[in-house]
Write an enzyme that holds these catalytic residues in place. Structure first.
Site, mmCIF file in Angstrom:
data_model
loop_
_atom_site.group_PDB
_atom_site.id
_atom_site.type_symbol
_atom_site.label_atom_id
_atom_site.label_comp_id
_atom_site.label_asym_id
_atom_site.label_seq_id
_atom_site.Cartn_x
_atom_site.Cartn_y
_atom_site.Cartn_z
ATOM 1 N N ARG A 1 9.998 -12.364 -3.041
ATOM 2 C CA ARG A 1 10.281 -11.135 -2.277
ATOM 3 C C ARG A 1 10.427 -9.921 -3.195
ATOM 4 O O ARG A 1 10.353 -8.780 -2.751
ATOM 5 C CB ARG A 1 11.511 -11.325 -1.378
ATOM 6 C CG ARG A 1 11.845 -10.130 -0.515
ATOM 7 C CD ARG A 1 12.673 -10.465 0.735
ATOM 8 N NE ARG A 1 13.646 -11.505 0.516
ATOM 9 C CZ ARG A 1 14.820 -11.337 -0.106
ATOM 10 N NH1 ARG A 1 15.163 -10.151 -0.559
ATOM 11 N NH2 ARG A 1 15.652 -12.355 -0.255
ATOM 12 N N TYR B 1 -0.193 7.445 15.056
ATOM 13 C CA TYR B 1 -0.348 6.095 15.610
ATOM 14 C C TYR B 1 0.841 5.788 16.536
ATOM 15 O O TYR B 1 1.987 6.087 16.209
ATOM 16 C CB TYR B 1 -0.467 5.087 14.458
ATOM 17 C CG TYR B 1 -0.368 3.654 14.915
ATOM 18 C CD1 TYR B 1 -1.205 3.166 15.922
ATOM 19 C CD2 TYR B 1 0.561 2.790 14.351
ATOM 20 C CE1 TYR B 1 -1.109 1.852 16.358
ATOM 21 C CE2 TYR B 1 0.653 1.469 14.775
ATOM 22 C CZ TYR B 1 -0.177 1.012 15.783
ATOM 23 O OH TYR B 1 -0.068 -0.284 16.207
ATOM 24 N N ASP C 1 0.121 9.849 5.975
ATOM 25 C CA ASP C 1 -0.568 8.607 6.323
ATOM 26 C C ASP C 1 -2.060 8.914 6.252
ATOM 27 O O ASP C 1 -2.593 9.683 7.059
ATOM 28 C CB ASP C 1 -0.157 8.160 7.734
ATOM 29 C CG ASP C 1 -0.804 6.835 8.134
ATOM 30 O OD1 ASP C 1 -1.910 6.523 7.639
ATOM 31 O OD2 ASP C 1 -0.218 6.119 8.970
ATOM 32 N N LYS D 1 -6.852 -1.849 7.783
ATOM 33 C CA LYS D 1 -8.048 -1.143 8.234
ATOM 34 C C LYS D 1 -9.113 -1.126 7.135
ATOM 35 O O LYS D 1 -9.560 -2.171 6.712
ATOM 36 C CB LYS D 1 -7.639 0.250 8.705
ATOM 37 C CG LYS D 1 -6.392 0.257 9.613
ATOM 38 C CD LYS D 1 -6.667 -0.445 10.906
ATOM 39 C CE LYS D 1 -5.492 -0.767 11.821
ATOM 40 N NZ LYS D 1 -4.159 -0.401 11.516
HETATM 41 N N1 LCS Z 1 -1.023 4.165 10.461
HETATM 42 C C1 LCS Z 1 -2.123 4.347 11.199
HETATM 43 C C2 LCS Z 1 -2.849 5.663 11.126
HETATM 44 C C3 LCS Z 1 -2.585 3.324 12.026
HETATM 45 O O1 LCS Z 1 -3.700 3.546 12.739
HETATM 46 C C4 LCS Z 1 -1.884 2.100 12.078
HETATM 47 C C5 LCS Z 1 -2.314 0.981 12.955
HETATM 48 C C6 LCS Z 1 -0.727 1.955 11.298
HETATM 49 C C7 LCS Z 1 -0.338 3.010 10.493
HETATM 50 C C8 LCS Z 1 0.078 0.697 11.302
HETATM 51 O O2 LCS Z 1 -0.556 -0.264 10.523
HETATM 52 P P1 LCS Z 1 -0.413 -1.842 10.751
HETATM 53 O O3 LCS Z 1 1.051 -2.129 10.751
HETATM 54 O O4 LCS Z 1 -1.043 -2.166 12.061
HETATM 55 O O5 LCS Z 1 -1.107 -2.413 9.568
HETATM 56 N N2 LCS Z 1 -3.273 1.334 13.908
HETATM 57 C C9 LCS Z 1 -3.703 0.559 14.873
HETATM 58 C C10 LCS Z 1 -4.589 0.992 15.876
HETATM 59 O O6 LCS Z 1 -5.046 2.130 16.008
HETATM 60 N N3 LCS Z 1 -4.846 -0.010 16.696
HETATM 61 O O7 LCS Z 1 -4.184 -1.160 16.315
HETATM 62 C C11 LCS Z 1 -3.384 -0.855 15.142
#
Ligand code: LCS
Length: 399
Positions: free
Chosen positions: A59, A112, A184, A209
Site C-alpha cells: 500500500r 464528470y 483534470d 481512458k
Molecule cells: N475524470 C474524468 C474527466 C472522467 O471522465 C472520469 C470517468 C473520471 C475522472 C473518473 O475516472 P475513473 O474513476 O472512472 O477512472 N469518466 C467516465 C465516463 O465518462 N464514463 O464512465 C466513466
C-alpha cells in the site's frame, strides 16, 4: 556527444522503464507482491524513518507502480507522479489533501458526473464550501474567489460537452489569491496538453481512458511537484488506501508506450467524424473543439496540440432522436467510458452524468437526448458509415 533530447514517443517508451536487474528480462516484471522482506530490523527502521529508500508494504509503493509514475511524470513534465486505483481515487485523495473544514473550493460546473457528486454531496458534508462556476470564462472564476478559497478545480476539455478553460489564466487567478489550480486533463492526455507547463499545480487523470487505452483496466494518476506529491502520498494515499494494483499499473505502462500514435489517430478520425456530423441534416449541434464553430476553437489551437477524440452532439427530435442513434449503431459499442481503441457511444444523462439532476444538466447544456462519442482508431470511414446508417433511422422516427 550530442544531447539525446527524448521526444514524446521516446519518453513514453523509455522513461521509467528498464530491464529486470536480476534476469535482464527486456520488459520489467510485474511485482505482484503484498509486502517486501527486510534484511534486518535496522533496515525496517531506516526505511520507516525515510533514511533509506526502499519498499516496505504494497500500500506504500511497489516497483511496477514506480515505473508507471516515472513515465507519467516524464510525459506531464512534472517532478513526480502518483498512481491510484481509479481516476476518482486520484481526485478524492487530492481534494482531501488540499481541503479542510471551512475552506472554499471553486469547481467547474461541467465536470464528470461522479466528480460533481463528490464535490456537491461529500465534500460539503465535511464543511467544505463549494461554488460551481462556468470555468470557460475566467471572469466567473475571478468573481467566485473568496478569502478562504484554497482550490480551483476544473476539467479542460470538459466531460461531456468539451468546453475549455484557459489554464494559464486560471492559474494566475489561483496564485494571486493563494489557491492551487488542479486540472483534470483526462480528455486531452499529455500528448495534447501539459497543464503544469501552463501554471497548474497538479494534473489528474483517469488512466482508465486514453492512458491505458485498451479498456481493460481502471486506474488514476496525479502529477505535480516532488513536495506536493509527497504530501498526497504520505499520509493521505497511504491512509485512504486507493492504490493501484501492480497488474493494472503494468497494463497502463504498456498502453502509454503507444499513447502518441493512438492519440494521433483518435484526433484525425474525430475531426472527420465531427465534420460529417456537423454537415448532417439530422444533427442539430456538434460539440468538438476542432470545429471552427466551437466557441473556444482559438483557445484550443493555442492551448492544445490537437483536438482529441471526444465529442458530443444533439440530434433532431431530442431524446427520441438521440436514443435512435445510440440503439442503431452496429460497430460502435453503446457503453460508458472513453478513450478506448474502439469507438464508444453513450447517453450522457443516464450514463456519465446520472448524478446530476435534469435541471442541473440542462442548465449547462447536457440535453436529454445528447449523445457522446469517443472516436476510436478504427478507420474513420467505418465509424462514419455506422453513424450514417443510425442517423437514417432517426429520419424515420422524427421525420
Ligand atoms: N475524470 C474524468 C474527466 C472522467 O471522465 C472520469 C470517468 C473520471 C475522472 C473518473 O475516472 P475513473 O474513476 O472512472 O477512472 N469518466 C467516465 C465516463 O465518462 N464514463 O464512465 C466513466
Amino acid at each position: 556527444m550530442k544531447k539525446l533530447d527524448l521526444k514524446f514517443n521516446a519518453r513514453a517508451i523509455h522513461a521509467g522503464s528498464r530491464p529486470c536487474p536480476v534476469t535482464g528480462a527486456h520488459i520489467g516484471p510485474i511485482y505482484r507482491t503484498s509486502t517486501f522482506v527486510m534484511d534486518n530490523v535496522e533496515q525496517a527502521i531506516r526505511i520507516s524513518q525515510g533514511e533509506e529508500e526502499g519498499y516496505s508494504y504494497g500500500r506504500f509503493g511497489n516497483p511496477t507502480e514506480t515505473e508507471l509514475e516515472e513515465k507519467m511524470a516524464a510525459l506531464e513534465n512534472g517532478e513526480r507522479a502518483l498512481a491510484t486505483a481509479s481516476g476518482m481515487a486520484a481526485i478524492t485523495t487530492t481534494l482531501m489533501t488540499f481541503l479542510k473544514n471551512g475552506d472554499h473550493l471553486i469547481a467547474g460546473d461541467i465536470i464528470y458526473g461522479c466528480t460533481y457528486g463528490l464535490i456537491r454531496d461529500v465534500l460539503t458534508k465535511f464543511g467544505i464550501e463549494v461554488t460551481f462556476v462556468d470555468t470557460s470564462d475566467l471572469k466567473n472564476i475571478e468573481k467566485a474567489v473568496q478569502p478562504n478559497t484554497k482550490v480551483i478545480y476544473l476539467e479542460t476539455p470538459c466531460n461531456p460537452v468539451l468546453k475549455l478553460a484557459d489554464i494559464q489564466g486560471a492559474a494566475q487567478i489561483a496564485h494571486n489569491s493563494g489557491a492551487s489550480l488542479i486540472v483534470d486533463s483526462t480528455f486531452a492526455t499529455p500528448y495534447l496538453q501539459n497543464p503544469l507547463d501552463l501554471g497548474a499545480d497538479l494534473v489528474v487523470h483517469s488512466a482508465t481512458k486514453y492512458l491505458g487505452g485498451h479498456g481493460d483496466i481502471v486506474g488514476g494518476i496525479i502529477v505535480g511537484s516532488k513536495e506536493t506529491i509527497a504530501g498526497i502520498r504520505d499520509p493521505h494515499l497511504q491512509f485512504f488506501g486507493g492504490i493501484i494494483s501492480p497488474g493494472d499499473a503494468f497494463l497502463i505502462i504498456r498502453g502509454l508506450k503507444t499513447l502518441g500514435i493512438r492519440m494521433k489517430s483518435h484526433c484525425e478520425n474525430a475531426q472527420k467524424v465531427a465534420e460529417f456530423l456537423e454537415a448532417h441534416p439530422m444533427v442539430e449541434k456538434v460539440y468538438y473543439p476542432g470545429l471552427p464553430s466551437h466557441p473556444q476553437h482559438e483557445l484550443a489551437r493555442r492551448q492544445m496540440r490537437g483536438f482529441g477524440g471526444m465529442m458530443s452532439f444533439d440530434v433532431r427530435g431530442g431524446f427520441a432522436g438521440g436514443k435512435t442513434v445510440m440503439n442503431n449503431v452496429r460497430m460502435i459499442s453503446l457503453a460508458t467510458s472513453l478513450g478506448c481503441i474502439d469507438s464508444l457511444i453513450q447517453h450522457s444523462p443516464s450514463m456519465s452524468h446520472f448524478t446530476m439532476s435534469k435541471e442541473e444538466r440542462e442548465k449547462v447544456s447536457i440535453m436529454e437526448g445528447q449523445v457522446r462519442l469517443s472516436v476510436g482508431i478504427e478507420e474513420a470511414e467505418n465509424t462514419i458509415t455506422d453513424l450514417e446508417n443510425a442517423l437514417a433511422e432517426v429520419k424515420k422516427v422524427v421525420g
